[in-house]
Design a protein around this motif. Structure first.
Motif, PDB file in Angstrom:
ATOM      1  N   UNK A 174     -38.723   0.806 -15.248  1.00 35.43           N
ATOM      2  CA  UNK A 174     -38.973   2.366 -15.636  1.00 35.43           C
ATOM      3  C   UNK A 174     -39.113   3.083 -14.536  1.00 35.43           C
ATOM      4  N   UNK A 175     -38.375   4.229 -14.426  1.00 34.43           N
ATOM      5  CA  UNK A 175     -38.491   5.246 -13.529  1.00 34.43           C
ATOM      6  C   UNK A 175     -38.699   6.641 -14.073  1.00 34.43           C
ATOM      7  N   UNK A 176     -39.646   7.372 -13.483  1.00 35.84           N
ATOM      8  CA  UNK A 176     -39.715   8.718 -13.957  1.00 35.84           C
ATOM      9  C   UNK A 176     -38.702   9.673 -13.234  1.00 35.84           C
ATOM     10  N   UNK A 177     -38.259  10.668 -14.094  1.00 38.47           N
ATOM     11  CA  UNK A 177     -37.388  11.880 -13.431  1.00 38.47           C
ATOM     12  C   UNK A 177     -38.071  12.805 -12.556  1.00 38.47           C
ATOM     13  N   UNK A 178     -37.557  12.752 -11.432  1.00 39.78           N
ATOM     14  CA  UNK A 178     -38.080  14.062 -10.657  1.00 39.78           C
ATOM     15  C   UNK A 178     -37.851  15.183 -11.368  1.00 39.78           C
ATOM     16  N   UNK A 179     -38.573  16.330 -10.988  1.00 39.47           N
ATOM     17  CA  UNK A 179     -38.365  17.747 -11.537  1.00 39.47           C
ATOM     18  C   UNK A 179     -37.006  18.129 -11.599  1.00 39.47           C
ATOM     19  N   UNK A 180     -36.120  18.003 -10.500  1.00 38.73           N
ATOM     20  CA  UNK A 180     -34.763  18.424 -10.678  1.00 38.73           C
ATOM     21  C   UNK A 180     -33.820  17.902 -11.479  1.00 38.73           C
ATOM     22  N   UNK A 181     -34.233  16.189 -11.583  1.00 36.08           N
ATOM     23  CA  UNK A 181     -33.423  15.497 -12.516  1.00 36.08           C
ATOM     24  C   UNK A 181     -33.718  15.791 -14.023  1.00 36.08           C
TER      25      UNK A 181
END
Length: 176
Positions: free
Chosen positions: A112-119
């Motif tokens: 699992x990977x969280x999306x950074x703000x820009x993504x």
């Protein structure tokens, strides 16, 4: 969140997530989202002239296939035997946290990977209008936020941005 995504747009987001996990990044950033779009090409825009290799070079992610090939290892063969179906878009989910509504995470068989703000903004802009989320909409999300660097990367690869915006049908920016 993937319910409205076309198959191509979903593949591009999943590919970006796999790239982020392979690179050991803590979050999925917009630059890898652009690389995922460049690899999958979920549209048929003739003005999107950036190649996968050109975008990869500017994003700074090495090509694991080429690196392992120098050692005589076929990465595709390894993935087929160890993680068959791990990159299948249907086995991945994109979810917003109920407790932290600004946190969007991509979940799949590889992790699992969280999306950074820009993504996250890319996804939000792509979903903003009703209807299916297409590759063109992902591109719109990438180009809507000048701070994420996607426009700079595309310009550096020689893409004619005004022509790309026109061909993709991206709404023109309103000025006050």
């Amino acid at each position: 969140m993937f319910a409205r995504f076309t198959a191509g747009a979903r593949r591009a987001v999943v590919r970006a997530g796999i790239l982020a996990l392979d690179a050991g990044r803590p979050t999925l950033d917009a630059d890898l989202m652009l690389l995922g779009v460049a690899e999958v090409r979920p549209f048929s825009l003739s003005s999107f002239t950036a190649s996968e290799a050109e975008v990869r070079e500017r994003v700074g992610v090495c090509d694991a296939r080429a690196l392992l090939a120098t050692l005589g290892i076929d990465l595709d063969a390894v993935r087929r035997t160890t993680g068959s179906g791990a990159d299948a878009p249907g086995s991945w989910r994109l979810r917003r946290s109920r407790v932290r509504p600004l946190r969007v995470t991509l979940y799949g068989p590889l992790g699992e990977i969280p999306l950074a703000m820009h993504a996250r903004k890319v996804i939000e802009v792509a979903k903003w209008r009703p209807g299916p989320v297409t590759g063109e909409r992902l591109l719109w999300g990438l180009l809507a936020d000048h701070a994420n660097g996607a426009a700079r990367i595309l310009r550096d690869t020689g893409v004619n941005l005004p022509e790309l915006v026109r061909e993709a049908g991206i709404p023109a920016r309103r000025t006050a």
